[in-house]
Design a protein around this motif. Structure first.
Motif, PDB file in Angstrom:
ATOM      1  N   MET A 189       0.830  -1.196   0.000  1.00 45.98           N
ATOM      2  CA  MET A 189       0.000   0.000   0.000  1.00 45.98           C
ATOM      3  C   MET A 189       0.872   1.256   0.000  1.00 45.98           C
ATOM      4  O   MET A 189       0.559   2.228  -0.675  1.00 45.98           O
ATOM      5  N   PHE A 190       1.954   1.213   0.764  1.00 46.21           N
ATOM      6  CA  PHE A 190       2.822   2.392   0.840  1.00 46.21           C
ATOM      7  C   PHE A 190       3.477   2.685  -0.499  1.00 46.21           C
ATOM      8  O   PHE A 190       3.643   3.843  -0.880  1.00 46.21           O
ATOM      9  N   LYS A 191       3.856   1.628  -1.239  1.00 47.98           N
ATOM     10  CA  LYS A 191       4.494   1.824  -2.543  1.00 47.98           C
ATOM     11  C   LYS A 191       3.539   2.478  -3.529  1.00 47.98           C
ATOM     12  O   LYS A 191       3.944   3.328  -4.325  1.00 47.98           O
ATOM     13  N   ILE A 192       2.261   2.101  -3.476  1.00 46.31           N
ATOM     14  CA  ILE A 192       1.274   2.686  -4.385  1.00 46.31           C
ATOM     15  C   ILE A 192       1.121   4.179  -4.097  1.00 46.31           C
ATOM     16  O   ILE A 192       1.092   5.010  -5.013  1.00 46.31           O
ATOM     17  N   LEU A 193       1.022   4.522  -2.827  1.00 45.49           N
ATOM     18  CA  LEU A 193       0.905   5.938  -2.457  1.00 45.49           C
ATOM     19  C   LEU A 193       2.154   6.720  -2.837  1.00 45.49           C
ATOM     20  O   LEU A 193       2.066   7.874  -3.270  1.00 45.49           O
ATOM     21  N   LEU A 194       3.300   6.098  -2.690  1.00 43.56           N
ATOM     22  CA  LEU A 194       4.549   6.756  -3.069  1.00 43.56           C
ATOM     23  C   LEU A 194       4.606   7.003  -4.567  1.00 43.56           C
ATOM     24  O   LEU A 194       5.009   8.074  -5.016  1.00 43.56           O
ATOM     25  N   ILE A 195       4.186   6.033  -5.353  1.00 42.28           N
ATOM     26  CA  ILE A 195       4.178   6.187  -6.809  1.00 42.28           C
ATOM     27  C   ILE A 195       3.194   7.277  -7.221  1.00 42.28           C
ATOM     28  O   ILE A 195       3.494   8.121  -8.073  1.00 42.28           O
TER      29      ILE A 195
END
Length: 47
Positions: free
Chosen positions: A1-7
């Motif tokens: 989930m954190f990677k999606i928000l970062l992207i």
């Protein structure tokens, strides 16, 4: 989930940067244009 928000955050930041650069580019081009009073009808037709 954190990677999606970062992207998503990275894409939004790049988009905002592109919008700011294009706005500055458009403003610099607009400043080089002559005033409408200085342009004669013949010059407009010649374009």
């Amino acid at each position: 989930m954190f990677k999606i928000l970062l992207i998503i955050a990275l894409m939004v930041a790049i988009f905002c940067l592109c919008v700011a650069i294009s706005a500055l580019f458009a403003a610099s081009r607009e400043n080089e244009l002559p005033d409408i009073e200085d342009v004669e009808v013949n010059e407009i037709i010649a374009l």
